[in-house]
Design an enzyme around this catalytic site. Structure first.
Site, short mmCIF file in Angstrom:
data_model
loop_
_atom_site.label_atom_id
_atom_site.label_comp_id
_atom_site.label_asym_id
_atom_site.label_seq_id
_atom_site.Cartn_x
_atom_site.Cartn_y
_atom_site.Cartn_z
N TYR A 278 -0.14 -6.13 16.00
CA TYR A 278 0.86 -5.78 17.00
C TYR A 278 0.27 -5.61 18.40
O TYR A 278 1.00 -5.26 19.35
CB TYR A 278 1.59 -4.51 16.59
CG TYR A 278 2.31 -4.63 15.27
CD1 TYR A 278 3.42 -5.45 15.13
CD2 TYR A 278 1.88 -3.93 14.15
CE1 TYR A 278 4.08 -5.58 13.92
CE2 TYR A 278 2.53 -4.04 12.93
CZ TYR A 278 3.63 -4.86 12.83
OH TYR A 278 4.28 -4.98 11.62
N PHE B 199 0.45 8.09 7.17
CA PHE B 199 1.07 8.96 8.18
C PHE B 199 1.80 8.13 9.23
O PHE B 199 2.86 8.54 9.72
CB PHE B 199 0.02 9.87 8.81
CG PHE B 199 -0.36 11.02 7.92
CD1 PHE B 199 0.42 12.16 7.85
CD2 PHE B 199 -1.49 10.94 7.11
CE1 PHE B 199 0.08 13.22 7.02
CE2 PHE B 199 -1.83 11.98 6.26
CZ PHE B 199 -1.05 13.12 6.22
N GLU C 208 -2.14 -6.86 7.73
CA GLU C 208 -0.79 -6.91 8.27
C GLU C 208 -0.80 -7.66 9.59
O GLU C 208 -1.86 -7.89 10.20
CB GLU C 208 -0.27 -5.47 8.45
CG GLU C 208 1.11 -5.32 9.08
CD GLU C 208 2.23 -5.92 8.24
OE1 GLU C 208 2.26 -7.16 8.13
OE2 GLU C 208 3.06 -5.15 7.71
N GLN C 209 0.36 -8.05 10.03
CA GLN C 209 0.55 -8.63 11.36
C GLN C 209 -0.12 -7.74 12.42
O GLN C 209 -0.08 -6.52 12.34
CB GLN C 209 2.05 -8.72 11.60
CG GLN C 209 2.50 -9.04 13.00
CD GLN C 209 4.02 -9.01 13.11
OE1 GLN C 209 4.73 -9.05 12.09
NE2 GLN C 209 4.53 -8.96 14.32
N ARG D 263 -6.16 1.98 4.03
CA ARG D 263 -4.93 2.21 3.27
C ARG D 263 -4.80 1.22 2.12
O ARG D 263 -4.35 1.56 1.03
CB ARG D 263 -3.70 2.16 4.19
CG ARG D 263 -3.40 0.81 4.85
CD ARG D 263 -2.27 1.00 5.85
NE ARG D 263 -1.78 -0.22 6.46
CZ ARG D 263 -2.27 -0.79 7.55
NH1 ARG D 263 -3.35 -0.25 8.14
NH2 ARG D 263 -1.72 -1.87 8.07
N HIS E 143 0.83 -1.21 0.00
CA HIS E 143 0.00 0.00 0.00
C HIS E 143 0.86 1.25 0.00
O HIS E 143 2.04 1.23 0.37
CB HIS E 143 -0.92 0.00 1.22
CG HIS E 143 -0.17 0.01 2.52
ND1 HIS E 143 0.38 1.16 3.06
CD2 HIS E 143 0.15 -0.99 3.38
CE1 HIS E 143 0.99 0.87 4.20
NE2 HIS E 143 0.87 -0.43 4.41
#
Length: 226
Positions: A92, A14, A89-90, A59, A10
């Site tokens: 966190y 920010f 995504e992973q 995103r 992607h």
């Protein structure tokens, strides 16, 4: 059934710009991030995509839409964009949105590896997930096993698409650590994985869905920019 899977990271967000961990959380694309998506779109404008996938994060969705817009403008039939959590995504956990350097110090410091690269060098990529989960006071961050179980579900989702045929091209918007993880698993030699895949970069995997996953993937291109 051999599928040509085109993975695009992607565009810059920010959180990327501020070096903050961004897994299941989200921040908008920057102006540079929209330009990343547009450059990727023009790089792929001549490919006829039979299907398109991305995570259910804005995103990834915004990046996908900009690519598909250009693809359609160049005369290709626009596939339905399928957004699904398996392509995220992973996760966190507690460290979502935190400064990446501080988070990886918290994860690897107790093991004598106070940075992401140090964890990878000393313990391997899988340890980055397991150490972060251990450091998470809520233990919500994905372990390596939890992460791969979810990601493999994404491959299964593509394989189950009845509209796909042998030789089709498929677009998937992906994420930085996921691209690194895929490369480490399927092409551990011959590529410099010390450099993160760049926003808007192109990675091309050929996937033979009639084989077990660890035998199915051949890397054609990694981290390509135009």
């Amino acid at each position: 059934m051999l599928i040509h899977l085109h993975l695009i990271r992607h565009g810059q967000t920010f959180f990327n710009r501020y070096n903050r961990l961004q897994g299941w959380s989200n921040s908008p694309l920057t102006a540079s991030g929209m330009a990343d998506a547009d450059k990727a779109a023009h790089m792929l404008q001549d490919i006829d995509f039979a299907a398109a996938y991305c995570s259910d994060t804005t995103r990834a969705q915004m990046t996908a839409q900009r690519i598909l817009d250009v693809n359609e403008q160049n005369g290709h039939k626009r596939p339905e964009l399928i957004s699904d959590m398996h392509f995220r995504e992973q996760f966190y956990g507690y460290f979502e949105g935190q400064d990446a350097s501080l988070a990886w110090t918290a994860a690897g410091g107790p093991h004598g590896a106070p940075s992401y690269n140090a964890i990878v060098e000393q313990y391997g990529l899988a340890a980055t997930r397991d150490f972060l989960k251990a450091a998470d006071p809520f233990h919500d961050a994905e372990s390596d096993a939890e992460y791969w179980h979810r990601v493999e579900g994404g491959f299964a989702l593509i394989a189950s698409n009845p509209q796909l045929h042998d030789g089709d091209h498929v677009l998937q918007i992906s994420h930085g650590n996921t691209l690194l993880s895929l490369m480490q698993r399927f092409a551990p030699a011959g590529y410099d994985l010390s450099v993160r895949p760049r926003n808007g970069s192109h990675t091309w995997l050929d996937v033979d869905f009639e084989k077990p996953l660890d035998e199915a993937v051949t890397v054609q291109i990694y981290n390509e920019l135009h």
